[in-house]
Write a protein that holds these residues in place. Structure first.
Motif, PDB file in Angstrom:
ATOM      1  N   ALA A   1       0.834  -1.212   0.000  1.00 52.59           N
ATOM      2  CA  ALA A   1       0.000   0.000   0.000  1.00 52.59           C
ATOM      3  C   ALA A   1       0.860   1.249   0.000  1.00 52.59           C
ATOM      4  N   GLN A   2       1.917   1.223   0.792  1.00 49.13           N
ATOM      5  CA  GLN A   2       2.807   2.398   0.846  1.00 49.13           C
ATOM      6  C   GLN A   2       3.400   2.674  -0.540  1.00 49.13           C
ATOM      7  N   GLU A   3       3.869   1.587  -1.162  1.00 48.77           N
ATOM      8  CA  GLU A   3       4.482   1.773  -2.491  1.00 48.77           C
ATOM      9  C   GLU A   3       3.451   2.228  -3.510  1.00 48.77           C
ATOM     10  N   ALA A   4       2.203   1.753  -3.333  1.00 47.93           N
ATOM     11  CA  ALA A   4       1.181   2.165  -4.296  1.00 47.93           C
ATOM     12  C   ALA A   4       0.829   3.648  -4.121  1.00 47.93           C
ATOM     13  N   VAL A   5       0.789   4.098  -2.877  1.00 53.14           N
ATOM     14  CA  VAL A   5       0.450   5.530  -2.641  1.00 53.14           C
ATOM     15  C   VAL A   5       1.609   6.427  -3.102  1.00 53.14           C
ATOM     16  N   GLY A   6       2.822   5.930  -2.925  1.00 52.79           N
ATOM     17  CA  GLY A   6       3.985   6.694  -3.342  1.00 52.79           C
ATOM     18  C   GLY A   6       4.458   7.662  -2.280  1.00 52.79           C
ATOM     19  N   ALA A   7       5.561   8.276  -2.567  1.00 49.33           N
ATOM     20  CA  ALA A   7       6.169   9.159  -1.576  1.00 49.33           C
ATOM     21  C   ALA A   7       5.571  10.554  -1.599  1.00 49.33           C
ATOM     22  N   ASP A   8       4.773  10.838  -2.612  1.00 47.54           N
ATOM     23  CA  ASP A   8       4.254  12.215  -2.725  1.00 47.54           C
ATOM     24  C   ASP A   8       3.077  12.449  -1.791  1.00 47.54           C
ATOM     25  N   ALA A   9       2.423  11.428  -1.478  1.00 44.87           N
ATOM     26  CA  ALA A   9       1.230  11.606  -0.633  1.00 44.87           C
ATOM     27  C   ALA A   9       1.381  10.798   0.646  1.00 44.87           C
ATOM     28  N   ARG A  10       0.635  11.198   1.657  1.00 44.66           N
ATOM     29  CA  ARG A  10       0.695  10.453   2.928  1.00 44.66           C
ATOM     30  C   ARG A  10      -0.259   9.254   2.829  1.00 44.66           C
ATOM     31  N   CYS A  11       0.295   8.165   3.167  1.00 50.09           N
ATOM     32  CA  CYS A  11      -0.490   6.921   3.031  1.00 50.09           C
ATOM     33  C   CYS A  11      -1.413   6.739   4.250  1.00 50.09           C
ATOM     34  N   ARG A  12      -2.645   6.432   3.931  1.00 46.79           N
ATOM     35  CA  ARG A  12      -3.608   6.150   5.013  1.00 46.79           C
ATOM     36  C   ARG A  12      -4.201   4.729   4.800  1.00 46.79           C
ATOM     37  N   LEU A  13      -4.053   3.984   5.854  1.00 44.56           N
ATOM     38  CA  LEU A  13      -4.520   2.592   5.757  1.00 44.56           C
ATOM     39  C   LEU A  13      -5.691   2.357   6.743  1.00 44.56           C
ATOM     40  N   ALA A  14      -6.637   1.612   6.243  1.00 41.96           N
ATOM     41  CA  ALA A  14      -7.740   1.181   7.133  1.00 41.96           C
ATOM     42  C   ALA A  14      -7.700  -0.350   7.241  1.00 41.96           C
ATOM     43  N   VAL A  15      -7.376  -0.787   8.447  1.00 41.47           N
ATOM     44  CA  VAL A  15      -7.300  -2.245   8.657  1.00 41.47           C
ATOM     45  C   VAL A  15      -8.503  -2.695   9.520  1.00 41.47           C
ATOM     46  N   ARG A  16      -9.232  -3.639   8.996  1.00 45.55           N
ATOM     47  CA  ARG A  16     -10.443  -4.094   9.713  1.00 45.55           C
ATOM     48  C   ARG A  16     -10.389  -5.619   9.903  1.00 45.55           C
ATOM     49  N   THR A  17     -10.944  -6.026  10.994  1.00 41.93           N
ATOM     50  CA  THR A  17     -11.189  -7.473  11.186  1.00 41.93           C
ATOM     51  C   THR A  17     -12.658  -7.665  11.536  1.00 41.93           C
ATOM     52  N   SER A  18     -13.159  -8.777  11.115  1.00 41.57           N
ATOM     53  CA  SER A  18     -14.560  -9.092  11.430  1.00 41.57           C
ATOM     54  C   SER A  18     -14.784 -10.603  11.299  1.00 41.57           C
ATOM     55  N   LEU A  19     -15.918 -11.040  11.848  1.00 41.16           N
ATOM     56  CA  LEU A  19     -16.275 -12.464  11.789  1.00 41.16           C
ATOM     57  C   LEU A  19     -17.395 -12.638  10.770  1.00 41.16           C
ATOM     58  N   ARG A  20     -17.189 -13.474   9.797  1.00 39.73           N
ATOM     59  CA  ARG A  20     -18.183 -13.707   8.741  1.00 39.73           C
ATOM     60  C   ARG A  20     -18.719 -15.140   8.849  1.00 39.73           C
ATOM     61  N   ARG A  21     -19.972 -15.277   8.571  1.00 40.76           N
ATOM     62  CA  ARG A  21     -20.566 -16.629   8.606  1.00 40.76           C
ATOM     63  C   ARG A  21     -21.117 -16.951   7.230  1.00 40.76           C
ATOM     64  N   ARG A  22     -20.697 -18.080   6.746  1.00 41.38           N
ATOM     65  CA  ARG A  22     -21.212 -18.547   5.446  1.00 41.38           C
ATOM     66  C   ARG A  22     -21.687 -19.990   5.643  1.00 41.38           C
ATOM     67  N   GLY A  23     -22.980 -20.113   5.609  1.00 40.96           N
ATOM     68  CA  GLY A  23     -23.544 -21.447   5.873  1.00 40.96           C
ATOM     69  C   GLY A  23     -23.194 -21.871   7.290  1.00 40.96           C
ATOM     70  N   ASP A  24     -22.600 -23.068   7.412  1.00 44.99           N
ATOM     71  CA  ASP A  24     -22.249 -23.572   8.736  1.00 44.99           C
ATOM     72  C   ASP A  24     -20.871 -23.091   9.178  1.00 44.99           C
ATOM     73  N   ALA A  25     -20.132 -22.438   8.249  1.00 46.63           N
ATOM     74  CA  ALA A  25     -18.734 -22.112   8.544  1.00 46.63           C
ATOM     75  C   ALA A  25     -18.571 -20.655   8.957  1.00 46.63           C
ATOM     76  N   GLU A  26     -17.571 -20.447   9.841  1.00 41.46           N
ATOM     77  CA  GLU A  26     -17.235 -19.075  10.251  1.00 41.46           C
ATOM     78  C   GLU A  26     -15.850 -18.736   9.708  1.00 41.46           C
ATOM     79  N   HIS A  27     -15.675 -17.511   9.304  1.00 40.67           N
ATOM     80  CA  HIS A  27     -14.385 -17.063   8.767  1.00 40.67           C
ATOM     81  C   HIS A  27     -14.014 -15.738   9.398  1.00 40.67           C
TER      82      HIS A  27
END
Lengths: 185, 732
Positions: B626-652
């Protein structure tokens, strides 16, 4: 046929009628009159004999009625029923003689004794002749002895048609049952 | 006669013969009794006993038969109703004539008995008796007079002279015997005209008593040795005052001819009277006996009806039973022979039919067993196959499945056999790609097909290689499709690991090893000749610098590739993804880093079993990417999220990392995670490929997308698994 059907229908009633009461008649043993005479055990029983109406009717209609006296001497045992040592019987046939209008009492082949009335005949039968049963020496074993007497009307000697009704009628079952006394040593 | 025939005779026939003999005997005795009263009297008891015995036996047997019939009727046993009908009809046919005959017999019997009696005969006998009595009464009066005269003479006679006087009077009155008694019955004297009668004929005490009371007594009596005698007693009174009274007894012989005649008349009269008296009991006895015979006849008829019906019904019942057994699929039953009549023909035909069916059934059964053996063999083979096998009918219904299919898909497919595939998808959405593919191919007319299907279930990503074959059938509706599939997930991973490992080894040998000598050679050239060559315009310097620089770049590339190709054994442990994310993010939170990281972590996220170092590497790669994609000209802002997902009987667990960069180029979206895919000039193109590799090592999935407001987002899905499950999988 018309008479038969009521007869058939009346069958149970007739039998029931035959099975009527004893209207007071009966043969009883008052006492055995047990004694020892000349080394023998002798019975001189005192009886009370009276007949029921059906028996009197049969007698008055020419039917011979046999009074059966049965005597027996039994010896008691510890673990078994008593053993019968002596068993004897006497038959007195009572009948009406229409020509002489007398009641006759016959015992075996003896000359019949005549009585002017039924009661007189029964009274005579109530005190029968002494009846030697056994020598006293023959009854001297272990155990105690009992002498028993029974008086009854012998149904077997009745005419067959009357016998059937007599079997089912209490009026003909006037016997005394066994009356017994201990034989004194 | 054989033993069984004898037993049959004794058990079945003999009782009937005995009963018949009993009945005939009763009838014979009845007949004899009507003709001869004496025989009747002799046989009467036996007659009654035999009849009663037969009656009781018959009644017992009939009651037993009736109870058995009732039970059979209750159980609806075949033939029971027919037996009942037969018995009733038989009874209805037999009873009326027997009863009519009985009534006529009773009537006849009664009339026969009545005919024994006649009023005139009775009257005649009565008159004869009376006549005899009148005659004897007249004689009695005469004898009484004679006795009275003798008594008058003997009343006062002296005791000593009494015997002589008695003898005189005996001759006077013509008596057989004269006896003089005291009133107490003591004999004073006696005299007899017949030496046979010397002993006094003592009167009964009652007679003596009557004589005392009434003055006299006279009565006819039977005489010893037959005939009649007249006994006359006369009370004579006391012979003197204070003396006991005397009683004279005279015994007269009744003339023999008169006595015998009168006695015979009396005997006949008495016999007749007895018969009259016994008429009703006699009728009753005969009626009872006849009734017994009637009852015997009727009961015998009922019993015969039972037996006859049993014989008649037995083949029918056997047929019904056998038909029931045939209906139940048991064809081996053979019915015993039932004679040569129509029933016998029917039984024989039935036996032939069941024999034929039995043989056909045996053949069919053998074929079925062969097919069954074949099927069992196939099932055994299928059960032991490591490949999953499904059969699907033309209506897209699951027909069969094997054990391997259950294991691979993690679903008990037996429950879905016979049900549409769509229900499987409804219950297990994770199997949707597989079900969709099966439905698609079920609808097509292709004979064979092959397709790789990727599932993402509770255990993570799963690659299935499916091969379908249509089973040819004349009936198109009955065409089934066999689908065989294998789980290639482990195989692909292994192949990939092996390929990259081989490539890394070759690179190490073929590329990396020469680089060091090249670099050393370039540096040596530079050291030796950079100061000596004055006219090269700096060519050597640039060239050697470029060589060293490019070799360094190559080394770096090869190291990066080595990192990618290296497949270190995962050190799995339970860890908190949120904590890991916080730890990594913390490393980037310093003033030197032109980076803002915004964390949105779901605290309900459970711990995950994973290799912490590899997940750290994953996060570092994503952040650096992400840093390399934003480049040095702009300040990189990252949003990191975690969550619990349920699909059918399985949890991810879902981990997403979004940046504020330009996003992924659209043309690279398809191969974004392949090696050497990069937009950066100096990029190795292995960053996202390594991320994907780490994700796949953990059984996860990864995808990338561009946000609607710009920026790129990488979403990682990791399965939630317990350590035990992971250990079990590893063991397997």
């Amino acid at each position: 046929m018309r008479k038969s059907i009521p007869m058939l229908l009346a069958l149970p009633l007739l039998l029931a009628g035959c099975a009527g009461g004893r209207d007071g008649g009966g043969l009883r043993v008052r006492d055995l009159g047990l004694s020892e005479i000349d080394g023998r055990v002798v019975l001189r029983p005192g009886l009370a004999l009276s007949l029921t109406k059906p028996i009197e009717q049969a007698l008055d209609n020419g039917v011979a009625v046999t009074i059966l006296m049965e005597a027996r001497v039994t010896r008691g045992r510890d673990w078994f029923w008593p053993a019968t040592e002596v068993e004897k019987e006497r038959r007195y046939t009572l009948l009406y003689h229409s020509l002489s209008e007398q009641y006759l009492v016959r015992q075996g082949g003896q000359t019949p004794r005549a009585f002017p009335s039924r009661l007189a005949a029964l009274a005579a039968l109530s005190n029968p002749d002494p009846w030697p049963l056994a020598k006293t020496g023959a009854l001297a074993g272990d155990g105690h002895f009992r002498v028993a007497l029974r008086v009854s009307v012998d149904l077997q000697s009745l005419p067959a048609p009357l016998r059937l009704m007599a079997y089912f009628s209490p009026a003909w079952h006037v016997g005394s049952g066994w009356q017994s006394e201990n034989l004194a040593p | 006669m054989t033993a069984s025939a004898f037993r049959r005779f004794v058990g079945r026939t003999l009782p009937w013969v005995a009963l018949a003999v009993l009945l005939l005997t009763s009838l014979y005795l009845m007949s004899a009794a009507t003709h001869d009263a004496a025989r009747f009297d002799r046989y009467y008891a036996w007659l009654l006993g035999l009849n009663a015995l037969a009656l009781v036996v018959l009644l017992g047997v009939i009651v037993q038969q009736a109870i058995r019939l009732y039970r059979h009727l209750k159980r609806r046993t075949p033939g029971a109703r027919l037996t009942r009908r037969f018995v009733l009809v038989f009874l209805a046919l037999v009873a009326p004539p027997v009863i009519v005959v009985y009534l006529f017999s009773v009537e006849l019997l009664h009339r026969g008995i009545d005919s024994w009696f006649d009023v005139r005969v009775e009257q005649s006998l009565n008159d004869a008796l009376k006549l005899g009595q009148i005659y004897l009464d007249d004689s009695k009066r005469n004898l009484l007079t004679s006795t009275r005269r003798a008594g008058a003479v003997l009343r006062d006679v002296d005791t000593k002279d009494a015997a002589r006087r008695l003898s005189e009077q005996l001759r006077q009155v013509n008596a057989r015997q004269l006896t003089l008694f005291t009133e107490s019955g003591r004999v004073i004297a006696t005299s007899s005209s017949d030496p046979r009668w010397l002993v006094p004929d003592y009167p009964e005490s009652v007679v003596l008593s009557i004589a005392r009371q009434r003055e006299f007594y006279a009565a006819l009596e039977p005489s010893r040795g037959g005939g009649l005698k007249m006994r006359v007693l006369m009370n004579l009174g006391p012979p003197a005052p204070l003396k006991p009274a005397r009683v004279l007894q005279a015994i007269y012989d009744v003339p023999e001819n008169v006595g015998l005649l009168a006695d015979r008349i009396a005997e006949d009269y008495e016999r007749y009277e007895t018969l009259v008296y016994l008429r009703q009991p006699l009728k009753l006895s005969f009626t009872i006996t006849l009734s017994l015979v009637l009852l015997l006849s009727l009961l015998l008829a009922i019993l015969a009806a039972f037996r006859a019906s049993r014989r008649l019904v037995a083949p029918i019942r056997n047929l019904a039973d056998a038909t029931g057994e045939v209906a139940a699929g048991r064809y081996g039953r053979q019915i015993p022979g039932a004679g040569d009549d129509e029933l016998g023909f029917l039984v024989r035909s039935f036996n032939a039919m069941t024999r034929e069916i039995d043989q056909s059934t045996r053949r069919a059964e053998e074929s079925r067993r062969a097919v069954e053996r074949q099927r069992t063999y196939l099932e055994a083979v299928l059960a032991r196959l490591s490949s999953g096998v499904l059969t699907i009918d033309s209506n897209a219904r699951l027909r069969t499945s094997n054990h391997a299919a259950n294991s691979i898909l993690g679903v008990a497919l037996k429950e879905y056999e016979g049900r549409p595939l769509i229900e499987l998808e409804d219950d297990h959405p994770l199997l949707s790609p597989l079900v969709r593919a099966l439905l698609e191919h079920a609808g097509s007319r292709r004979a064979d097909w092959r397709q790789e299907i990727v599932l993402f279930g509770a255990d993570g990503r799963q690659v299935l290689m499916c091969r379908g074959t249509r089973l040819a059938s004349p009936d198109r509706e009955a065409e089934n499709q066999v689908v065989v599939f294998d789980d290639l997930t482990a195989l692909i991973q292994a192949q990939r690991d092996a390929a990259w490992g081989e490539m890394a080894r070759r690179l190490a040998h073929e590329v990396k090893n020469p680089l060091t000598p090249i670099q050393l050679s370039a540096e040596r050239l530079r050291r030796r000749y950079l100061g000596r060559l004055n006219h090269d315009d700096g060519l050597l310097d640039r060239a050697t610098h470029t060589i060293v620089q490019q070799v360094e770049a190559l080394k770096k590339l090869i190291n990066a590739f080595g990192d990618y190709a290296r497949t270190p054994r995962l050190q799995l442990e339970s860890l908190s993804l949120n904590r890991l994310v916080r730890d990594v993010a913390e490393l980037y939170r310093n003033e030197d880093q032109p980076l803002d990281i915004e964390l949105a972590l779901d605290e309900s996220v459970p711990e995950v079993v994973a290799d912490a170092d590899r997940l750290r590497q994953l996060l570092h790669n994503l952040i650096k990417n992400a840093q390399e994609a934003v480049g040095a000209d702009a300040r990189c802002r990252l949003a990191v999220r975690t969550s619990l997902r349920r699909r059918g009987d399985a949890e991810h667990l879902e981990l997403s990392v979004a940046d504020n960069g330009p996003g992924f180029p659209r043309e690279l979206m398809e191969r974004l995670f392949e090696p050497y895919t990069t937009t950066k000039v100096r990029g190795t193109g292995l960053g996202l490929a390594i991320v994907k590799k780490i994700v796949e090592e953990h059984g996860g999935m990864i995808r990338a997308e561009n946000g609607p407001d710009g920026g790129a987002r990488v979403i990682v899905l990791l399965p939630v698994r317990q350590r035990a499950e992971v250990a079990r999988d590893r063991g397997a």
